[in-house]
Design a protein around this motif. Sequence first.
Motif, PDB file in Angstrom:
ATOM      1  N   GLU A  23      -5.684 -20.470  47.063  1.00 33.78           N
ATOM      2  CA  GLU A  23      -5.811 -21.183  48.333  1.00 33.78           C
ATOM      3  C   GLU A  23      -5.227 -20.304  49.436  1.00 33.78           C
ATOM      4  OE1 GLU A  23      -2.921 -22.855  50.005  1.00 33.78           O
ATOM      5  OE2 GLU A  23      -1.798 -21.484  48.711  1.00 33.78           O
ATOM      6  N   ARG A  24      -5.320 -20.766  50.678  1.00 34.59           N
ATOM      7  CA  ARG A  24      -5.095 -19.887  51.827  1.00 34.59           C
ATOM      8  C   ARG A  24      -3.688 -19.301  51.885  1.00 34.59           C
ATOM      9  NH1 ARG A  24      -4.284 -23.867  56.996  1.00 34.59           N
ATOM     10  NH2 ARG A  24      -3.259 -25.594  55.917  1.00 34.59           N
ATOM     11  N   PHE A  25      -2.658 -20.106  51.616  1.00 32.82           N
ATOM     12  CA  PHE A  25      -1.297 -19.581  51.731  1.00 32.82           C
ATOM     13  C   PHE A  25      -0.963 -18.650  50.580  1.00 32.82           C
ATOM     14  CE2 PHE A  25      -0.880 -23.579  54.219  1.00 32.82           C
ATOM     15  CZ  PHE A  25      -0.528 -23.012  55.425  1.00 32.82           C
ATOM     16  N   GLY A  26      -1.409 -18.983  49.390  1.00 28.85           N
ATOM     17  CA  GLY A  26      -1.140 -18.109  48.257  1.00 28.85           C
ATOM     18  C   GLY A  26      -1.913 -16.807  48.321  1.00 28.85           C
ATOM     19  N   ARG A  27      -3.115 -16.852  48.915  1.00 28.32           N
ATOM     20  CA  ARG A  27      -3.951 -15.650  48.956  1.00 28.32           C
ATOM     21  C   ARG A  27      -3.613 -14.748  50.140  1.00 28.32           C
ATOM     22  NH1 ARG A  27      -5.487 -11.661  48.419  1.00 28.32           N
ATOM     23  NH2 ARG A  27      -7.519 -10.736  47.932  1.00 28.32           N
ATOM     24  N   LEU A  28      -3.391 -15.327  51.325  1.00 26.66           N
ATOM     25  CA  LEU A  28      -3.202 -14.534  52.536  1.00 26.66           C
ATOM     26  C   LEU A  28      -1.780 -14.585  53.084  1.00 26.66           C
ATOM     27  CD1 LEU A  28      -6.516 -15.473  54.384  1.00 26.66           C
ATOM     28  CD2 LEU A  28      -6.057 -13.450  52.983  1.00 26.66           C
ATOM     29  N   GLY A  31      -6.099 -23.968  37.016  1.00 27.48           N
ATOM     30  CA  GLY A  31      -7.112 -25.014  37.047  1.00 27.48           C
ATOM     31  C   GLY A  31      -8.090 -24.840  38.196  1.00 27.48           C
ATOM     32  N   VAL A  32      -9.075 -25.750  38.236  1.00 28.21           N
ATOM     33  CA  VAL A  32     -10.082 -25.761  39.303  1.00 28.21           C
ATOM     34  C   VAL A  32     -10.160 -27.170  39.868  1.00 28.21           C
ATOM     35  CG1 VAL A  32     -11.423 -23.875  38.304  1.00 28.21           C
ATOM     36  CG2 VAL A  32     -11.953 -26.225  37.662  1.00 28.21           C
ATOM     37  N   THR A  33     -10.668 -27.284  41.092  1.00 20.14           N
ATOM     38  CA  THR A  33     -10.781 -28.603  41.711  1.00 20.14           C
ATOM     39  C   THR A  33     -11.853 -29.429  41.018  1.00 20.14           C
ATOM     40  OG1 THR A  33     -12.329 -27.701  43.331  1.00 20.14           O
ATOM     41  CG2 THR A  33     -10.001 -27.741  43.930  1.00 20.14           C
ATOM     42  N   LEU A  93     -24.702 -29.523  48.257  1.00 23.69           N
ATOM     43  CA  LEU A  93     -23.639 -29.820  47.304  1.00 23.69           C
ATOM     44  C   LEU A  93     -22.383 -30.265  48.056  1.00 23.69           C
ATOM     45  CD1 LEU A  93     -24.134 -26.775  44.905  1.00 23.69           C
ATOM     46  CD2 LEU A  93     -25.044 -29.086  44.652  1.00 23.69           C
ATOM     47  N   LYS A  94     -21.556 -31.089  47.414  1.00 23.04           N
ATOM     48  CA  LYS A  94     -20.445 -31.730  48.115  1.00 23.04           C
ATOM     49  C   LYS A  94     -19.072 -31.437  47.517  1.00 23.04           C
ATOM     50  CE  LYS A  94     -23.449 -35.621  49.323  1.00 23.04           C
ATOM     51  NZ  LYS A  94     -23.653 -37.098  49.222  1.00 23.04           N
ATOM     52  N   ARG A  95     -19.004 -30.738  46.402  1.00 27.86           N
ATOM     53  CA  ARG A  95     -17.720 -30.598  45.721  1.00 27.86           C
ATOM     54  C   ARG A  95     -17.095 -29.218  45.879  1.00 27.86           C
ATOM     55  NH1 ARG A  95     -15.051 -34.261  45.853  1.00 27.86           N
ATOM     56  NH2 ARG A  95     -13.694 -33.332  44.288  1.00 27.86           N
ATOM     57  N   TYR A  96     -17.528 -28.444  46.886  1.00 29.29           N
ATOM     58  CA  TYR A  96     -16.889 -27.152  47.127  1.00 29.29           C
ATOM     59  C   TYR A  96     -15.524 -27.312  47.781  1.00 29.29           C
ATOM     60  CZ  TYR A  96     -20.966 -24.352  45.851  1.00 29.29           C
ATOM     61  OH  TYR A  96     -21.985 -23.736  45.166  1.00 29.29           O
ATOM     62  N   HIS A  97     -15.251 -28.437  48.390  1.00 26.61           N
ATOM     63  CA  HIS A  97     -13.995 -28.630  49.130  1.00 26.61           C
ATOM     64  C   HIS A  97     -13.273 -29.864  48.581  1.00 26.61           C
ATOM     65  CE1 HIS A  97     -15.635 -25.669  51.897  1.00 26.61           C
ATOM     66  NE2 HIS A  97     -16.733 -26.399  51.981  1.00 26.61           N
ATOM     67  N   GLY A  98     -12.890 -29.785  47.326  1.00 20.85           N
ATOM     68  CA  GLY A  98     -12.235 -30.936  46.704  1.00 20.85           C
ATOM     69  C   GLY A  98     -10.768 -31.061  47.033  1.00 20.85           C
ATOM     70  N   GLY A  99     -10.104 -29.942  47.355  1.00 18.31           N
ATOM     71  CA  GLY A  99      -8.677 -29.992  47.626  1.00 18.31           C
ATOM     72  C   GLY A  99      -7.853 -29.690  46.399  1.00 18.31           C
ATOM     73  N   ILE A 100      -6.709 -29.029  46.606  1.00 18.89           N
ATOM     74  CA  ILE A 100      -5.908 -28.584  45.455  1.00 18.89           C
ATOM     75  C   ILE A 100      -5.216 -29.742  44.754  1.00 18.89           C
ATOM     76  CG2 ILE A 100      -5.546 -26.277  46.371  1.00 18.89           C
ATOM     77  CD1 ILE A 100      -2.874 -27.139  47.422  1.00 18.89           C
ATOM     78  N   ARG A 101      -5.197 -30.931  45.356  1.00 22.50           N
ATOM     79  CA  ARG A 101      -4.597 -32.085  44.663  1.00 22.50           C
ATOM     80  C   ARG A 101      -5.528 -32.667  43.603  1.00 22.50           C
ATOM     81  NH1 ARG A 101       0.149 -33.671  46.574  1.00 22.50           N
ATOM     82  NH2 ARG A 101       0.785 -32.972  48.641  1.00 22.50           N
ATOM     83  N   THR A 102      -6.755 -32.157  43.537  1.00 20.41           N
ATOM     84  CA  THR A 102      -7.680 -32.591  42.484  1.00 20.41           C
ATOM     85  C   THR A 102      -7.788 -31.561  41.368  1.00 20.41           C
ATOM     86  OG1 THR A 102      -9.641 -31.608  43.507  1.00 20.41           O
ATOM     87  CG2 THR A 102      -9.006 -33.813  44.237  1.00 20.41           C
TER      88      THR A 102
END
Length: 779
Positions: free
Chosen positions: A248-253, A223-225, A139-148
Amino acid sequence: MKMGRDLDEKTLSQDGSDAEFHPSDSDSDLERGHNARRKTIYRFQRSNPPSAYSSSSRETSGSHQHLLQTSSNKRKSSFYAYKVPQKVTKYCCWALLSTLIIFILTLIRASYLSSRQVEMGTVEKSPPKPPPWESFPFLKRYHGGIRTLGPKKANVPEYPRDDAEMGNTTTNTTVTFVEQKPLPKSIPFDPYPELGKDYPEKHECFLDLDGTIQIPRVHYYPGVTNGFPDAVMGSYQVLGLRDDICFERFGRLGPYGYGYSIKRGGTGAGLHGDREGADEVWREREDATELDYTSIKWAKLQVACAAKNAARFSSLDQSPARDLFLDSPTDQGQELQEEKKEDEPAIEVESKLGRRDDGEVSAASGNANATTAETEKTEKHVALLPRTAVLIRTWWDYQYRTEDILYLRSLITELSLLSGGEFTVHFLVHVRDDNAPIWADKKIYDRILENALPAEFRGMGTLWSERQMGLIYGGIQESFFRDLPVHGVYRSTFMPVQYFSHQHPEYDFVWNWEMDVRYTGHWYHFFDRVRRWTEAQPRKGLWERNGRFYIPSVHGSWEDFKQMVRVQTEMGTDSPNNIWSGLKPPAGSDSRKIPGAPASQPKSDKPIWGPEAPPDILASQDDDPIPPTTHEKDRYEWGVGEEADLISFNPLFDPDGTTWFFTEDMTGYNTTSSLPPRRAAITTTSRLSKRLLTLMHRETVLKHHTMFSEMWPASISLHHGLKAVYAPHPMYIDRRWPTQYLASVMNAGRNGASGGARTSVYGGREHNFKGTTWFYDAG
């Protein structure tokens, strides 16, 4: 008649030539004539034997022939009818001899090669045929990016989809951006519920004892990517988890030290690359600066927070540890001095929360009066909260990485401090040196514990060793199953847990939590939703549902899944896997002779309703739950609103007949006629109630019973009729499995369950978990 006499005097030689015997040879010509005539008559008689229907009386009677001589001629002629040529016999002998020589030489060569293999080590064999799932595309859409990011309802997940079922692997998974969308603003996440007026008020906790440093909150994006896949097993909706937000990484950690340097109190991770949105976490704070974690002492903060909210819980009583062998101390520090007994508030808090150093006692005593007043004020409240311990399983020389520190800080903050003391995070530290007498010398105990944990977590650990467990739980028969000791951490993971619960009855529940568990969402949100969902589950059909993976794209809604399991249990299935599922032998037979061998068994399954106890468990079972009515009359009411004694994150499968390696690892049970009923859940990450841990402790101490770690809690729950629940949490997979095929692999046991047959996914088929997000060997 003379001719007949002459024939009697004649015999047939071995090589077929004629031989004559006469008294004289005077007339050679006459003799040659007689000889020719005799040959002609003899050959005629051989080719034309006498017939019973001959017209000649002479031929019929056969009186002209000598009977004994005729019988001898017939026997010799039949015996020497065919002779194997001498050359053929010679060749056959040579062939047989050559075959024997070649066979002997082959054995000698095989013996030589085998000994060489032992000397040189194992020889690499040709790789086996890859399993079918390796041919499925990634699968290819696990890393869509938060801009999507987009609304969840508008998202078209890459998987699971109908085209995946049809084998269409050409789905367009690329995303074309017309314009660069600005990064949305992150939002603080607050999953803590308002409990209502029937519960005492929750007091806010801080990151310092003076109550001035506010705890930063985790942030998320709505939302989701674009194209993000759905969970293929388990469900957000069923458990009530949020699936319409993105961490995402900064908001979570970021609130725990990620994204800023060590000099400023962070971890030094996340300083490079795209850092957009990293500062949003700190803008809600008054000074808008990062938090310095170098001076944080989590043990003191947990103690102060629990003392501040003591009125919310039913009991915090705990006798201070006086003996390192009989009592497991929960905090590292100095013993309370006798002269501090006049300080009643401090002693009260100390007796409730265990031993601490002088700084902790003085900090807690500052809030003692407020706690006492709050307790008196809230006597009218009838709803109190249970207390839960989260035991982090680690060992004394564990190397803590930066990511481990972030993960532990998030657990303590989100479960303990922000919840107002509902949880207590604690380290259960395994001392791997059995020669270290941690139960006999306090100085040795304190020195090892101080070196076993990072500085910020000191005061939060309890030591244990395998030799200590052998002393506490003595009398257990040592079997060395698969060359492992029965008191070892691998076979008896829960021994220190049940002993910890025995020494700390103030905890109503205990989470056994592994160091390698990670969750991308909020810890309290996950724990709370799982607890609420398991509490609402009815007992009818519970064990049957526990034994199956829930795959929404195949099974439909949870109600559809529940009714499907009911039909499979009552009616059975026509699956060919049932051929290998006759695993419960008749009484008096020995199921261990042929593991997994088919036996006579009905097609349907008997539903579990109440305790399923072997004959040799504890005699007194007065406290075991008894069903209020029959299974048929119950309307999915029994068990609703009852806290689960065991919560597992993998199905509680029946190991009987499977190829799982530890299906027969049980100690102390009578297995002469049959094996006791058992259930197992892979990985020991689970929540256990005080009632369950007490039963496990008593079974081990009084009856010397134990089982393999992943069987022990589930089997005790089955034997004593406790409520055990598998929580179908969301699980993802990295390849495009056809979902029908996935369901047939994961639930390949008896009657659609995950266990109970040789075709079970557990055991020799665990490679199918590769690429999933929840398994001990998923990588």
